[in-house]
Scaffold this motif. Structure first.
Motif, PDB file in Angstrom:
ATOM      1  N   PHE A   1      11.937 -41.098 -73.980  1.00  0.00           N
ATOM      2  CA  PHE A   1      10.730 -42.042 -73.767  1.00  0.00           C
ATOM      3  C   PHE A   1      11.011 -43.468 -73.085  1.00  0.00           C
ATOM      4  N   PHE A   2      12.023 -44.183 -73.715  1.00  0.00           N
ATOM      5  CA  PHE A   2      12.546 -45.528 -73.202  1.00  0.00           C
ATOM      6  C   PHE A   2      12.905 -45.486 -71.600  1.00  0.00           C
ATOM      7  N   ALA A   3      13.942 -44.384 -71.535  1.00  0.00           N
ATOM      8  CA  ALA A   3      14.453 -44.127 -70.274  1.00  0.00           C
ATOM      9  C   ALA A   3      13.462 -43.856 -69.447  1.00  0.00           C
ATOM     10  N   LEU A   4      12.442 -42.968 -69.919  1.00  0.00           N
ATOM     11  CA  LEU A   4      11.276 -42.707 -68.680  1.00  0.00           C
ATOM     12  C   LEU A   4      10.399 -43.811 -68.294  1.00  0.00           C
ATOM     13  N   ALA A   5      10.146 -44.746 -69.432  1.00  0.00           N
ATOM     14  CA  ALA A   5       9.459 -45.975 -69.255  1.00  0.00           C
ATOM     15  C   ALA A   5      10.123 -46.800 -68.340  1.00  0.00           C
ATOM     16  N   ALA A   6      11.412 -47.102 -68.543  1.00  0.00           N
ATOM     17  CA  ALA A   6      12.196 -47.966 -67.830  1.00  0.00           C
ATOM     18  C   ALA A   6      12.073 -47.391 -66.140  1.00  0.00           C
ATOM     19  N   ALA A   7      12.445 -45.978 -66.064  1.00  0.00           N
ATOM     20  CA  ALA A   7      12.302 -45.540 -64.888  1.00  0.00           C
ATOM     21  C   ALA A   7      11.154 -45.594 -64.024  1.00  0.00           C
ATOM     22  N   VAL A   8       9.992 -45.567 -64.684  1.00  0.00           N
ATOM     23  CA  VAL A   8       8.449 -45.719 -63.966  1.00  0.00           C
ATOM     24  C   VAL A   8       8.278 -47.171 -63.735  1.00  0.00           C
ATOM     25  N   PHE A   9       8.815 -48.040 -64.653  1.00  0.00           N
ATOM     26  CA  PHE A   9       8.570 -49.562 -64.435  1.00  0.00           C
ATOM     27  C   PHE A   9       9.512 -49.680 -63.169  1.00  0.00           C
ATOM     28  N   VAL A  10      10.951 -49.484 -62.981  1.00  0.00           N
ATOM     29  CA  VAL A  10      11.591 -49.705 -61.988  1.00  0.00           C
ATOM     30  C   VAL A  10      11.036 -48.955 -60.673  1.00  0.00           C
ATOM     31  N   ALA A  11      10.523 -47.656 -60.775  1.00  0.00           N
ATOM     32  CA  ALA A  11       9.920 -47.134 -59.697  1.00  0.00           C
ATOM     33  C   ALA A  11       8.833 -47.651 -59.034  1.00  0.00           C
ATOM     34  N   ARG A  12       7.977 -48.129 -60.093  1.00  0.00           N
ATOM     35  CA  ARG A  12       6.791 -48.916 -59.499  1.00  0.00           C
ATOM     36  C   ARG A  12       7.245 -50.223 -58.780  1.00  0.00           C
ATOM     37  N   SER A  13       8.227 -51.040 -59.467  1.00  0.00           N
ATOM     38  CA  SER A  13       8.549 -52.177 -58.826  1.00  0.00           C
ATOM     39  C   SER A  13       9.079 -52.032 -57.430  1.00  0.00           C
ATOM     40  N   ILE A  14      10.184 -51.030 -57.064  1.00  0.00           N
ATOM     41  CA  ILE A  14      10.739 -50.685 -56.109  1.00  0.00           C
ATOM     42  C   ILE A  14       9.217 -50.243 -55.081  1.00  0.00           C
ATOM     43  N   SER A  15       8.464 -49.621 -55.387  1.00  0.00           N
ATOM     44  CA  SER A  15       7.533 -49.163 -54.594  1.00  0.00           C
ATOM     45  C   SER A  15       6.717 -50.371 -54.220  1.00  0.00           C
ATOM     46  N   ARG A  16       6.184 -51.099 -55.038  1.00  0.00           N
ATOM     47  CA  ARG A  16       5.537 -52.290 -54.874  1.00  0.00           C
ATOM     48  C   ARG A  16       6.086 -53.218 -53.742  1.00  0.00           C
ATOM     49  N   GLU A  17       7.565 -53.554 -54.033  1.00  0.00           N
ATOM     50  CA  GLU A  17       8.316 -54.376 -53.107  1.00  0.00           C
ATOM     51  C   GLU A  17       8.500 -53.675 -51.836  1.00  0.00           C
ATOM     52  N   LEU A  18       8.346 -52.414 -51.815  1.00  0.00           N
ATOM     53  CA  LEU A  18       8.293 -52.021 -50.317  1.00  0.00           C
ATOM     54  C   LEU A  18       6.930 -52.059 -49.729  1.00  0.00           C
ATOM     55  N   ALA A  19       6.174 -51.605 -50.517  1.00  0.00           N
ATOM     56  CA  ALA A  19       4.577 -51.969 -49.996  1.00  0.00           C
ATOM     57  C   ALA A  19       4.282 -53.257 -49.548  1.00  0.00           C
ATOM     58  N   VAL A  20       5.013 -54.381 -50.181  1.00  0.00           N
ATOM     59  CA  VAL A  20       4.857 -55.802 -50.012  1.00  0.00           C
ATOM     60  C   VAL A  20       5.658 -55.962 -48.511  1.00  0.00           C
ATOM     61  N   ALA A  21       6.650 -55.309 -48.453  1.00  0.00           N
ATOM     62  CA  ALA A  21       7.544 -55.324 -47.463  1.00  0.00           C
ATOM     63  C   ALA A  21       6.716 -54.844 -46.094  1.00  0.00           C
ATOM     64  N   ARG A  22       6.377 -53.893 -46.163  1.00  0.00           N
ATOM     65  CA  ARG A  22       5.721 -53.069 -45.085  1.00  0.00           C
ATOM     66  C   ARG A  22       4.412 -53.868 -44.540  1.00  0.00           C
ATOM     67  N   LEU A  23       3.678 -54.499 -45.637  1.00  0.00           N
ATOM     68  CA  LEU A  23       2.621 -55.443 -45.248  1.00  0.00           C
ATOM     69  C   LEU A  23       3.200 -56.586 -44.451  1.00  0.00           C
ATOM     70  N   GLN A  24       3.988 -56.881 -45.005  1.00  0.00           N
ATOM     71  CA  GLN A  24       4.605 -58.302 -44.196  1.00  0.00           C
ATOM     72  C   GLN A  24       5.085 -57.943 -42.829  1.00  0.00           C
ATOM     73  N   SER A  25       5.655 -56.837 -42.695  1.00  0.00           N
ATOM     74  CA  SER A  25       6.090 -56.504 -41.390  1.00  0.00           C
ATOM     75  C   SER A  25       4.797 -55.962 -40.384  1.00  0.00           C
ATOM     76  N   ASP A  26       3.720 -55.483 -41.021  1.00  0.00           N
ATOM     77  CA  ASP A  26       2.428 -55.241 -40.242  1.00  0.00           C
ATOM     78  C   ASP A  26       1.932 -56.616 -39.953  1.00  0.00           C
ATOM     79  N   PHE A  27       1.935 -57.791 -40.883  1.00  0.00           N
ATOM     80  CA  PHE A  27       1.401 -59.035 -40.639  1.00  0.00           C
ATOM     81  C   PHE A  27       2.153 -59.697 -39.265  1.00  0.00           C
ATOM     82  N   VAL A  28       3.607 -59.453 -39.344  1.00  0.00           N
ATOM     83  CA  VAL A  28       4.229 -60.158 -38.382  1.00  0.00           C
ATOM     84  C   VAL A  28       4.020 -59.321 -36.974  1.00  0.00           C
ATOM     85  N   ALA A  29       3.895 -57.982 -37.063  1.00  0.00           N
ATOM     86  CA  ALA A  29       3.545 -57.267 -35.702  1.00  0.00           C
ATOM     87  C   ALA A  29       2.069 -57.915 -35.296  1.00  0.00           C
ATOM     88  N   ALA A  30       1.141 -58.100 -36.211  1.00  0.00           N
ATOM     89  CA  ALA A  30      -0.359 -58.283 -35.911  1.00  0.00           C
ATOM     90  C   ALA A  30      -0.153 -59.723 -35.380  1.00  0.00           C
TER      91      ALA A  30
END
Ligand code: ADP
Length: 654
Positions: free
Chosen positions: A406-435
């Motif tokens: 359970f804890f391993a999964l919870a940690a995994a979900v947390f890390v995965a969500r953080s990674i994907s959030r960071e990636l999404a922010v990075a993508r939005l920022q690059s979209d912004f720079v392009a715009a």
């Protein structure tokens, strides 16, 4: 924002997230496999430990039984030789027969004994005269007087016989009180024998009969209970027929059930002793082997018998299950984590123990191996408790495993969500720079081309030159506006913008902005209709910031309504709030985007598909400004029908 991010996320997992999920899965699988192995190993060890305990228990039981049986054998040998023996009262009977009679019963108490028979009286002629009066001349009272004299005789057997007769004549003469008194005196003589029966037994039986004749139910019951108690404890040396007669009588007097049943084991010992005695008398008992012994089944239990037969004498020793139990030290319902010893005779009868001996966790010692008359099993006394203990250990491990997963999964979900959030922010920022780059490129290109033409003197007419200068100014203003709005957004968002709140009338402020905006809107073919309800709407506002927020909304209304040129701005108020709404009949916003568009850099799908210019910061900035004013901004929109953006501000006191 989340919905936009998640749709992107699912469209193709970002590689780091896939990699991370893969590693987590492998780790969890390894963890599960390892834990399963640990559980299996633990169970195997526990079983092994249990079997070892059974081995020890079976070995001990075998040694103990061998030693105790040898002791019984030597006790029997001593008794045969006429030496004093000490035997435990519990579960053991030792009887010595000589010829046709029972010679001795050292330390033994049985409900009945074999080889006893009615014995003739020692001096019957003493009673001849009295009996003649009693029977022939029918003069019971005279006979009683003679019997009463013999009551005082020095020989107890004579005294007892006199009392039996005295009670008899009193009963005949209906002098029941006197009869009972005679029986009471007889009872006091205990085990003195009268014609092969103990005096006390005859007295109690006689009294009971008197009570029955007098229909004294209470006294009868009391007497019957006293008799059954004596039978249960084996107080009297009785023949089988006397025992059975008394038992039957008492059962009747007590209304069916005895108040104290003799232990079935004593009855089994008596039965076995009788069987072997009869066999011996008939010459059917094996008396040639060195130490003869046999396991017999009586009254649902097994009795082990040893015997010796020499010079017309039979010594018999019978041992019942309770004796075996005491030597094995087994209490019923022994502890769950101790093995129970089960004994089985060669016919498969259960001699001792109640546990299931078919258990897989058992140890067996065959009779042929131990030289004992039984097969020994060491088995779980409470297999359920043992199984529960095994599964409880497994359960603890499983819970630990489940928690780890359970804890391993919870940690995994947390890390995965953080990674994907960071990636999404990075993508939005690059979209912004392009715009932003895109926004900058077209005015810069225009400025460069026009400046070049002017510098090279390619523009001949003054009128064209003036037009070029106008355009240059316009494009420079656009660039300036763009830079300003980005810088302002940065300041507003980081909280570094210094608001200058002053009392203002929202209607007047909005009207001013709309007036100013209408000119540039008109250039793009749009018109803005302004409406205000009632009088002034006092608010506390930073005119500059609030004006910018409204301008952003107006800009959007124009941008996203290419085919519907009319935009409506409405100012209204109630007791607490002042509301400013900007309504267009343009592209509209799908419901799943309506929340996300207020997040910085987020642009709607329609805006991108139609290549409508923008950087995704307008609404985020408007929201930050409204929040600083203690207000809110919200949207109501139907795709292809249009949108209303509503700014609400708290009313200030007039
Ligand atoms: P930008 O307009 O620069 O993209 P905004 O923050 O002003 O950034 O707007 C965010 C998004 O909200 C836009 O990309 C657009 O998809 C949507 N939007 C804003 N206003 C309107 C409107 N009046 N009609 C339709 N869509 C709108």
């Amino acid at each position: 924002m989340r919905s936009l991010i998640s749709t992107k996320w699912f469209r193709g997992f970002p590689r780091p997230v896939t990699l991370f999920a893969g590693i987590t899965l492998v780790f969890l699988a390894a963890l599960a496999w390892l834990s399963w192995r640990v559980i299996a190993q633990d169970r195997a060890v526990e079983r092994q430990r249990w079997l070892e305990r059974c081995e020890v228990a079976a070995e001990n039981a075998s040694a103990q039984l061998t030693r105790q049986l040898a002791e019984l054998q030597s006790a029997l040998a001593n008794a045969t030789a006429g030496r004093a023996v000490q035997i435990p009262a519990q579960g053991i009977a030792l009887l010595i027969f000589r010829g046709e009679s029972l010679e001795a019963t050292p330390g033994t108490k049985l409900p009945y004994y074999p080889a006893l028979r009615a014995a003739p009286e020692s001096a019957p002629d003493r009673f001849i005269a009295a009996e003649a009066l009693e029977f022939r001349e029918k003069q019971p009272l005279k006979a009683a007087a003679l019997y009463a004299q013999l009551r005082e005789h020095r020989d107890p057997e004579v005294r007892a016989a006199a009392l039996v007769r005295l009670a008899r004549v009193y009963r005949k003469a209906k002098l029941t009180a006197k009869a009972l008194e005679a029986y009471a005196a007889l009872a006091g003589m205990g085990s003195v024998m009268v014609e092969g029966d103990p005096a006390e037994m005859l007295a109690r039986l006689g009294s009971a009969e008197v009570y029955m004749e007098r229909s004294d139910a209470v006294a009868l019951k009391r007497e019957a209970s006293a008799i059954t108690a004596a039978l249960a404890e084996g107080r009297w040396v009785l023949r089988r027929s006397s025992y059975e007669y008394l038992e039957e009588q008492c059962r009747e007097w007590l209304g069916g059930a005895l108040s104290a049943e003799p232990p079935l084991e004593s009855l089994a010992l008596a039965d076995v002793a009788e069987t072997l005695y009869v066999q011996w008398k008939n010459g059917a008992l094996n008396i040639d082997s060195p130490n003869p012994r046999k396991s017999l089944w009586a009254r649902d239990r097994s009795v082990l018998a040893f015997w010796n037969s020499e010079d017309g004498q039979l010594s018999l020793l019978c041992a019942g299950p309770s004796y075996l139990k005491t030597i094995l030290g087994q209490a019923p319902g022994a502890e769950a984590n101790l093995p129970e010893i089960v004994l089985e005779d060669p016919e498969g009868h259960r001699v001792l123990g109640s546990a299931d001996n078919a258990s897989a966790l058992r140890v067996v010692r065959m009779a042929s191996l131990t030289g004992l008359p039984w097969t020994i099993y060491a088995v779980p006394s409470n297999p359920r408790a043992l199984a529960d203990r095994l599964s409880a250990q497994a359960k603890v491990l499983l819970i630990a495993l489940a928690l780890m997963i359970f804890f391993a999964l919870a940690a995994a979900v947390f890390v995965a969500r953080s990674i994907s959030r960071e990636l999404a922010v990075a993508r939005l920022q690059s979209d912004f720079v392009a715009a932003v780059s895109h926004e900058f490129r077209s005015p810069l290109t225009t400025i460069m081309q026009l400046s070049e033409m002017l510098v090279r003197g390619r523009v001949s007419s003054d009128e064209r030159r003036t037009q070029f200068y106008d355009t240059l100014l316009g494009e420079s203003r656009r660039l300036h506006g763009l830079v300003e709005s980005i810088l302002n957004f940065g300041r507003v968002e980081s909280g570094k913008y210094h608001y200058d709140f002053r009392a203002a009338d929202l209607g007047e402020l909005a009207h001013e902005v709309v007036e100013d905006f209408s000119k540039s809107a008109a250039e793009q073919g749009h018109s803005v209709e302004f409406r205000r309800d009632g009088g002034p709407l006092p608010v506390r506002a930073d005119r500059e910031a609030l004006g910018r927020a409204l301008r952003n909304l107006l800009d959007n209304a124009v941008k996203y309504s290419p085919e519907h040129p009319i935009i409506r701005v409405e100012v209204a108020g109630d007791k607490n709030f002042a509301t400013l709404s900007v309504r267009d009949r343009g592209l509209g916003i799908p419901p799943h985007e309506q929340k996300a568009i207020f997040t910085k850099f987020v642009r709607g799908a329609a805006a991108k598909e139609r290549s409508i210019k923008g950087t995704g910061i307008g609404l985020a900035m408007a929201q930050a400004i409204l929040e600083a004013h203690g207000g809110t901004i919200e949207v109501e929109s139907v795709p292809a029908e249009g949108s209303v953006f509503r700014m609400r501000l708290p009313r200030a006191e007039a």
